[in-house]
Scaffold this motif. Structure first.
Motif, PDB file in Angstrom:
ATOM      1  N   ARG A 170      35.994  22.091   2.103  1.00  0.00           N
ATOM      2  CA  ARG A 170      35.152  22.003   3.293  1.00  0.00           C
ATOM      3  C   ARG A 170      34.215  23.211   3.301  1.00  0.00           C
ATOM      4  O   ARG A 170      34.585  24.307   2.869  1.00  0.00           O
ATOM      5  CB  ARG A 170      35.990  21.928   4.573  1.00  0.00           C
ATOM      6  CG  ARG A 170      36.862  23.125   4.824  1.00  0.00           C
ATOM      7  CD  ARG A 170      37.806  22.930   6.012  1.00  0.00           C
ATOM      8  NE  ARG A 170      38.521  24.161   6.316  1.00  0.00           N
ATOM      9  CZ  ARG A 170      38.175  25.031   7.246  1.00  0.00           C
ATOM     10  NH1 ARG A 170      37.087  24.810   7.976  1.00  0.00           N
ATOM     11  NH2 ARG A 170      38.866  26.123   7.464  1.00  0.00           N
ATOM     12  N   HIS A 224      30.158  19.916   5.297  1.00  0.00           N
ATOM     13  CA  HIS A 224      30.595  18.814   4.452  1.00  0.00           C
ATOM     14  C   HIS A 224      32.086  18.978   4.197  1.00  0.00           C
ATOM     15  O   HIS A 224      32.611  20.099   4.207  1.00  0.00           O
ATOM     16  CB  HIS A 224      29.858  18.796   3.107  1.00  0.00           C
ATOM     17  CG  HIS A 224      28.373  18.829   3.222  1.00  0.00           C
ATOM     18  ND1 HIS A 224      27.625  17.729   3.583  1.00  0.00           N
ATOM     19  CD2 HIS A 224      27.483  19.846   3.037  1.00  0.00           C
ATOM     20  CE1 HIS A 224      26.347  18.056   3.601  1.00  0.00           C
ATOM     21  NE2 HIS A 224      26.228  19.335   3.287  1.00  0.00           N
ATOM     22  N   ALA A 228      35.734  11.581   3.210  1.00  0.00           N
ATOM     23  CA  ALA A 228      34.510  12.357   2.994  1.00  0.00           C
ATOM     24  C   ALA A 228      33.676  12.332   4.262  1.00  0.00           C
ATOM     25  O   ALA A 228      33.548  11.294   4.907  1.00  0.00           O
ATOM     26  CB  ALA A 228      33.711  11.779   1.824  1.00  0.00           C
ATOM     27  N   LEU A 283      35.572  17.071   1.887  1.00  0.00           N
ATOM     28  CA  LEU A 283      36.107  16.064   0.982  1.00  0.00           C
ATOM     29  C   LEU A 283      37.603  16.314   0.848  1.00  0.00           C
ATOM     30  O   LEU A 283      38.028  17.425   0.499  1.00  0.00           O
ATOM     31  CB  LEU A 283      35.434  16.155  -0.390  1.00  0.00           C
ATOM     32  CG  LEU A 283      35.846  15.111  -1.435  1.00  0.00           C
ATOM     33  CD1 LEU A 283      35.382  13.728  -1.002  1.00  0.00           C
ATOM     34  CD2 LEU A 283      35.262  15.475  -2.795  1.00  0.00           C
ATOM     35  N   THR A 284      38.424  15.294   1.129  1.00  0.00           N
ATOM     36  CA  THR A 284      39.878  15.417   1.050  1.00  0.00           C
ATOM     37  C   THR A 284      40.437  14.267   0.226  1.00  0.00           C
ATOM     38  O   THR A 284      40.112  13.102   0.475  1.00  0.00           O
ATOM     39  CB  THR A 284      40.515  15.396   2.447  1.00  0.00           C
ATOM     40  OG1 THR A 284      40.037  16.507   3.207  1.00  0.00           O
ATOM     41  CG2 THR A 284      42.036  15.485   2.349  1.00  0.00           C
ATOM     42  N   SER A 334      41.623  19.606  -0.608  1.00  0.00           N
ATOM     43  CA  SER A 334      40.424  19.448   0.227  1.00  0.00           C
ATOM     44  C   SER A 334      39.448  20.583  -0.019  1.00  0.00           C
ATOM     45  O   SER A 334      39.829  21.703  -0.368  1.00  0.00           O
ATOM     46  CB  SER A 334      40.799  19.388   1.714  1.00  0.00           C
ATOM     47  OG  SER A 334      41.361  20.606   2.144  1.00  0.00           O
ATOM     48  N   LEU A 337      40.941   8.836   0.221  1.00  0.00           N
ATOM     49  CA  LEU A 337      39.800   9.738   0.106  1.00  0.00           C
ATOM     50  C   LEU A 337      39.086   9.778   1.444  1.00  0.00           C
ATOM     51  O   LEU A 337      38.793   8.736   2.036  1.00  0.00           O
ATOM     52  CB  LEU A 337      38.843   9.253  -0.979  1.00  0.00           C
ATOM     53  CG  LEU A 337      37.586  10.110  -1.218  1.00  0.00           C
ATOM     54  CD1 LEU A 337      37.978  11.464  -1.790  1.00  0.00           C
ATOM     55  CD2 LEU A 337      36.627   9.386  -2.149  1.00  0.00           C
TER      56      LEU A 337
END
Length: 808
Positions: A358, A336, A328, A338-339, A356, A326
């Motif tokens: 973004r 921002h 972030a 998050l993957t 992901s 993960l």
């Protein structure tokens, strides 16, 4: 026509015919060379018979004991490089004579996985130590070993029987009589030729290729492919709006083929500007990537004939370990990300899943006016899935699919300033309210000063929406051999709204196979069928289709330290007919520390669909456009100056006729063919490891472009980096990593771009309290440089990012 131009055309035509003939002769000679040097008489047979790839090396099994024990799964056609960075023939993304890895001695070249199977290591020179082939008669089916699939195999190391002669071809008595007579007159006897140490099936590098590993991207905290590419010497980017749209240039040319696991992502409609066909913002996230192969200049004939600048192959992870991660982050301008990545293996099934999200509210740049939050904002959700199923010991099926859903805004900009140009004041938008009363009262004399006071103002926001759904199914065969092959079906769909509505679909079938015809010859051949379809309602074309069929062959012939690889591709285009594009590559591996290579290839690049059919009140395509034709050539070297020092360099040249460009100087834009485009340049890259904690590198590239619009060749002032510089210094010790990288460009035309030079520094640092956790921070454009990579579109100013990665 000038006398010299006519003579030059005749010379070029003569040289082209001669090189075509050389390629054809080399291909034919390769087949005869194999038959002449590697045959045995076999009574009772009526046709030529060839041992399979592992039999040619006398290998009785996958490992030294000949037990066929699975060592982490069957060899995958496009599996990732090992820990050392070396790419093997069985592990490369798509078996290619140009595929390379980084060996322990720092040189970039490929080795074959057979060395591992026989329990021996590759030497520094790139050769493979093998036990000498034992003399003996061909074994019958009852005498030879069999693999798990029941295929007849010759005996070899790990078996109790004698090994079959390496590279043996069995021929009928009548054929053998003729060959015996010829061989008596041949100056080198077969017995003497067999004493020459065999060379790798995949030779040392024959092209200017750089490998960007996942470890390298992680050390620099890259979040996009573009960030990784821009650290490579000579790579530049045409970037309109950061994060929204950008296209890469190799050797100063944006005609670049971009692949994912060997499959082209080219958009048949083309780009909104330039000759690029793949927007970098649409590529998979770095969490799914194992490594990126960047090859500049003429590539393999399997890639087609239109990649003038080069080829970029993105190789995804293969799920050979059970792991999830993960990533972030948060940062400047309300950004921002998050993957989530999951990869694993269960029995004969392996998978990779990467998703992901973004987003960004806007982007800033030096000397910019305040703007609303809709300026260059975006929300992007993407996913990539790869599932591989081993069917038996030597076959597998792979399914890949990718999805991208993008929503945001682009922008156009006002650029206001005072120039001395052609004796008059050139101030755009001088009547806008943003111009103060004092500025409006300047006299013409005041405005003709040798200074430039530019300010970028966001002008219009443009909605950008993009939906991508791609999938492919690949059958891979002979995966347990050093000569794997594949059959692929792909279907790629893209829908874009950016002022107009664009719909593009490409689908096709691709077949490729490899043969190791003795220790001195590696043959690759393939066939393709593709269909491209494009629609743009506002530009008045619907369901325009184009088909292309292709055949290609490439034959690597090794003579001691010298390898020559002729290749030929034949394409039949439904619009522009049949054409042939040969390629000739060679390299000389002087010793384990020095390799020199050269390549030459023909170019045939048809117009994009937009070039021909895009018709609006302000833009006119041209159905009568001619394809771009010409050639590219490269000469380069790789030198390991010491255990901690490497130096690489190359010079390159491309020359094209009927170059396609959109002329935007008139009242409306129009696609047209220019007479000629000529690019020349060179580059150097130096890498130095100081000790276990410090290393640094530096690179320089020079590119000169000339174009002929009807009045002879003149310098092209639109290239964004005539002189390019790259430098980096990196620190790694225990739980800490840090680095600083610089990119710079000089020699730019400062009436076309904001300034004639720019320097940008990016820095990053990370701390790993344990093996599963990494906390990082990075700052891009630390010095807040104001510059543009695309005319009058500002690049991003200083921005920061803080994040954490967790493996579990």
């Amino acid at each position: 026509m000038k006398p010299w131009k006519g003579k030059r055309g005749r010379i070029a035509a003569g040289a082209s015919v001669s090189l075509h003939a050389a390629v054809y002769l080399a291909l034919a000679a390769g087949g005869f060379f194999t038959l002449f040097q590697q045959y045995t008489r076999q009574a009772g047979v009526t046709e030529v018979m060839v041992y399979n790839a592992e039999d040619l090396a006398g290998a009785g099994g996958r490992d030294a004991a000949g037990t066929d024990e699975d060592q982490g799964g069957a060899a995958d056609l496009d599996s990732s490089a090992g820990v050392s960075g070396t790419l093997t023939n069985g592990e490369a993304a798509s078996p290619s004579l140009d595929e390379v890895g980084t060996a322990a001695d720092g040189m970039t070249y490929g080795t074959i996985s057979q060395a591992r199977r026989e329990g021996v290591a590759s030497t520094g020179a790139g050769t493979v130590s093998r036990p000498p082939a034992l003399a003996g008669k061909p074994q019958s089916a009852s005498q030879s070993g069999r693999d798990s699939g029941g295929t007849v195999r010759a005996a070899g190391p790990g078996k109790n029987e004698a090994a079959a002669p390496a590279g043996t071809l069995q021929v009928p008595d009548a054929v053998a009589d003729i060959l015996d007579a010829l061989r008596k007159k041949f100056p080198i006897k077969l017995s003497e030729a067999k004493t020459v140490p065999p060379t790798p099936a995949i030779p040392p590098s024959q092209s200017n290729t750089t490998i960007i590993t996942a470890e390298n991207m992680e050390a620099h905290q890259d979040t996009t492919v573009q960030q990784a590419l821009q650290r490579v010497t000579g790579v530049t980017v045409n970037e309109m709006v950061p994060g929204i749209s950008s296209y890469v240039k190799l050797n100063g040319d944006d005609r670049v083929l971009i692949l994912v696991d060997g499959q082209s992502l080219a958009n048949a409609q083309g780009s909104g500007y330039g000759r690029g066909s793949v927007d970098l913002t649409t590529l998979p996230g770095v969490g799914a990537i194992d490594h990126i192969e960047v090859t500049k200049g003429s590539g393999s004939v399997r890639y087609g004939s239109g990649a003038v600048g080069g080829v970029i192959n993105i190789v995804t992870k293969k799920g050979n370990r059970n792991e999830s991660s993960l990533d972030a982050y948060t940062g400047s301008w309300g950004s921002h990300g998050l993957t989530l990545t999951n990869e694993g293996r269960a029995g004969k099934t392996s998978w990779l899943l990467n998703g992901s999200i973004r987003e960004r509210q806007y982007f800033g740049f030096p000397n910019g006016m305040p703007t609303d939050s809709s300026h260059a904002d975006y929300h992007d959700a993407s996913a990539f899935l790869r599932i591989n199923q081993e069917l038996n010991g030597h076959n597998s099926l792979t399914f890949e699919t990718s999805h991208d859903d993008f929503h945001g805004h682009s922008a156009t900009f006002w650029a206001r300033g005072w120039y001395r140009k052609a004796g008059f004041y050139k101030g755009k938008y001088s009547e806008e309210k943003a111009i103060t009363e004092a500025e409006a009262k300047r006299t013409p004399k005041d405005k003709l000063v040798d200074r430039r006071e530019d300010y970028w103002y966001p002008n219009k926001n443009k909605v950008v929406e993009r939906l991508i759904n791609n999938y492919s199914l690949i059958w891979k065969f002979q995966t347990d051999k050093d000569t794997p092959g594949f059959l692929r079906y792909f279907n790629d769909y893209q829908r874009t709204y950016w002022k107009n509505h664009y719909f593009t679909r490409s689908q096709g079938l691709e077949w490729q196979n490899n043969w190791q015809l003795g220790p001195h010859q590696h043959l690759t051949a393939g066939a393709e069928w593709t269909e491209d379809m494009g629609t743009n309602y506002e530009a008045n074309y619907i369901d325009k289709k184009r088909h292309n069929q292709a055949l290609y062959a490439e034959d690597a012939l090794t003579f001691g330290k010298f390898t020559v690889t002729p290749g030929l591709r034949w394409d039949d285009n439904s619009t522009f007919g049949a054409h042939q594009t040969p390629r000739l590559a060679m390299n000389y591996k002087a010793n384990k520390d020095f390799n020199v290579y050269a390549s030459w290839g023909r170019v045939f690049s048809p117009p994009r669909l937009n070039d021909q059919f895009y018709i609006t009140s302000t833009s006119h395509g041209n159905e009568n456009l001619q394809p771009e034709e010409g050639y590219t050539q490269t000469l380069g070297f790789q030198y390991q100056a010491g255990p901690k020092t490497s130096l690489e360099g190359s010079i390159f040249h491309s020359n094209l006729e009927n170059v396609i460009r959109w002329n935007r100087t008139s009242s409306y834009s129009e696609a047209e063919n220019l007479n000629e485009e000529d690019k020349r340049g060179f580059e150097l890259t130096w890498k130095q490891k100081v000790n276990d904690k410090w290393d640094y590198e530096g690179g320089y590239s020079y590119i000169r472009t000339k174009v002929d619009k009807g009045a002879g060749l003149t310098f092209d002032t639109t290239y964004n980096q005539p002189n390019g510089y790259h430098a980096g210094i990196h620190y790694h010790s225990g739980k800490w990593q840090a680095g600083a990288d610089m990119t710079a460009g000089t020699g730019r035309n400062d009436t076309y771009y904001r300034n004639n030079s720019y320097v940008v520094w990016n820095v990053s640092a990370s701390y790993s309290p344990d093996a599963a956790t990494t906390m990082y921070v990075k700052v891009n454009n630390l010095n807040d440089e104001a510059y543009d990579l695309y005319h009058n579109y500002p690049a991003a100013g200083r921005n920061w990012q803080v994040g954490v990665k967790k493996k579990f």
